[in-house]
Design an enzyme around this catalytic site. Sequence first.
Site, PDB file in Angstrom:
ATOM      1  N   LYS A  14       1.043  -1.170  -0.060  1.00 43.53           N
ATOM      2  CA  LYS A  14      -0.053   0.154   0.045  1.00 43.53           C
ATOM      3  C   LYS A  14       0.604   1.127  -0.037  1.00 43.53           C
ATOM      4  O   LYS A  14       0.312   1.697  -0.448  1.00 43.53           O
ATOM      5  CB  LYS A  14      -0.669   0.201   1.409  1.00 43.53           C
ATOM      6  N   ARG A  91      -9.676  -0.080   8.501  1.00 47.95           N
ATOM      7  CA  ARG A  91      -9.550  -2.007   8.863  1.00 47.95           C
ATOM      8  C   ARG A  91     -10.275  -2.347   9.701  1.00 47.95           C
ATOM      9  O   ARG A  91     -10.194  -3.718  10.327  1.00 47.95           O
ATOM     10  CB  ARG A  91      -8.165  -1.422   9.788  1.00 47.95           C
ATOM     11  N   ARG A 125      11.202  -5.134   4.648  1.00 48.48           N
ATOM     12  CA  ARG A 125      11.443  -3.882   4.304  1.00 48.48           C
ATOM     13  C   ARG A 125      12.254  -2.762   5.144  1.00 48.48           C
ATOM     14  O   ARG A 125      12.373  -3.314   6.543  1.00 48.48           O
ATOM     15  CB  ARG A 125      10.378  -3.292   4.471  1.00 48.48           C
ATOM     16  N   ARG A 160      10.784  -1.294  10.809  1.00 47.69           N
ATOM     17  CA  ARG A 160       9.596  -0.217  12.213  1.00 47.69           C
ATOM     18  C   ARG A 160      10.434  -2.150  12.862  1.00 47.69           C
ATOM     19  O   ARG A 160      10.809  -2.634  12.837  1.00 47.69           O
ATOM     20  CB  ARG A 160       8.556  -0.461  10.804  1.00 47.69           C
ATOM     21  N   ARG A 171       0.097  -9.658  12.989  1.00 47.99           N
ATOM     22  CA  ARG A 171      -1.111  -8.294  11.998  1.00 47.99           C
ATOM     23  C   ARG A 171      -1.711  -9.144  10.851  1.00 47.99           C
ATOM     24  O   ARG A 171      -2.753  -8.606  10.281  1.00 47.99           O
ATOM     25  CB  ARG A 171      -0.093  -7.209  11.390  1.00 47.99           C
TER      26      ARG A 171
HETATM   27  P1  AMP Z   1       0.647   0.184   9.073  1.00 44.84           P
HETATM   28  O1  AMP Z   1       1.658   1.194   9.320  1.00 44.84           O
HETATM   29  O2  AMP Z   1      -0.456   0.514   8.404  1.00 44.84           O
HETATM   30  O3  AMP Z   1       0.969  -1.433   9.297  1.00 44.84           O
HETATM   31  O4  AMP Z   1      -0.160   0.527  10.720  1.00 44.84           O
HETATM   32  C1  AMP Z   1       0.934   0.224  11.767  1.00 44.84           C
HETATM   33  C2  AMP Z   1      -0.260  -0.449  13.117  1.00 44.84           C
HETATM   34  O5  AMP Z   1      -0.532   0.948  13.538  1.00 44.84           O
HETATM   35  C3  AMP Z   1      -1.114  -1.079  13.046  1.00 44.84           C
HETATM   36  O6  AMP Z   1      -0.556  -2.431  13.358  1.00 44.84           O
HETATM   37  C4  AMP Z   1      -2.178  -0.394  14.143  1.00 44.84           C
HETATM   38  O7  AMP Z   1      -1.509  -1.371  15.405  1.00 44.84           O
HETATM   39  C5  AMP Z   1      -1.811   0.590  13.855  1.00 44.84           C
HETATM   40  N1  AMP Z   1      -3.093   1.135  13.102  1.00 44.84           N
HETATM   41  C6  AMP Z   1      -2.713   1.821  12.081  1.00 44.84           C
HETATM   42  N2  AMP Z   1      -4.069   1.835  10.813  1.00 44.84           N
HETATM   43  C7  AMP Z   1      -4.874   1.789  11.989  1.00 44.84           C
HETATM   44  C8  AMP Z   1      -6.750   1.464  11.877  1.00 44.84           C
HETATM   45  N3  AMP Z   1      -6.729   2.002  11.069  1.00 44.84           N
HETATM   46  N4  AMP Z   1      -7.346   0.977  12.916  1.00 44.84           N
HETATM   47  C9  AMP Z   1      -6.026   0.578  13.714  1.00 44.84           C
HETATM   48  N5  AMP Z   1      -5.225   0.332  14.850  1.00 44.84           N
HETATM   49  C10 AMP Z   1      -4.347   0.990  12.786  1.00 44.84           C
END
Ligand code: AMP
Length: 216
Positions: A14, A91, A125, A160, A171
């Site tokens: 993404k 999400r 990554r 990260r 995840r």
């Molecule tokens: P990402 O970078 O999109 O993989 O997000 C990293 C972490 O942020 C996720 O594993 C969640 O803990 C939190 N997070 C990001 N977006 C959301 C969302 N829309 N709803 C809930 N938690 C989120």
Amino acid sequence: MAKIILFGAPGSGKGTLASRIVEVESNIVHISTGDIFRENISKKTPLGLKAKGFTDKGELVPDELVIDMVRERMEREDVKENGFILDGFPRTLPQAQKLGEFASADVVLLLDVPKDILLKRILGRYSCPNCGQIYNKWLNKPKKEDICDKCGKKMEITQRADDNEETVKRRIEVYEENSAPILKFYEDLGLLKRVDSINTLELSGQEIKRLISPVK
Ligand code: AMP
């Protein structure tokens, strides 16, 4: 003006697709909820302190925290003028339903990638600490080992905190638990476009434009 939701598992690409779209539609606003959380966590803001316990474990941050944060960001002028790419939101089904009350998307792109590829993408990554450009130590290295292709600065490799094997597996599970009703929601609205495990880095500007064009 494009209004795009990127939907897919962690590691589905993404963030990389978002940065390709920004190259084609330069003023579009890229809103990554994960990036907003990481920024708040590193600055130790009240939101960051609340979110950290969830992101560290690969769990979702509670809906009410995420929805208010996204609503506040979407209400700013730049989004109204130039459109948006939502990356990492919604999400959960309640997030998708609430989003519909304050913004409407033209297209939802589902990045469909097999699980073994997801793991390889996430565990390899890393990103440029200066501009955020994403690389992969096996699949997508910068042209010169430690110089960022995008901003030209020297990079220390920064991964990260949640890109470790245990958290990544959780995840992906969380994605699998929540994704079906969201996909149905957007399919019923006629907004869903499937993008099957493509390498977005190889798409031309024309192909990106076609991809982000509204479904209806
Ligand atoms: P990402 O970078 O999109 O993989 O997000 C990293 C972490 O942020 C996720 O594993 C969640 O803990 C939190 N997070 C990001 N977006 C959301 C969302 N829309 N709803 C809930 N938690 C989120």
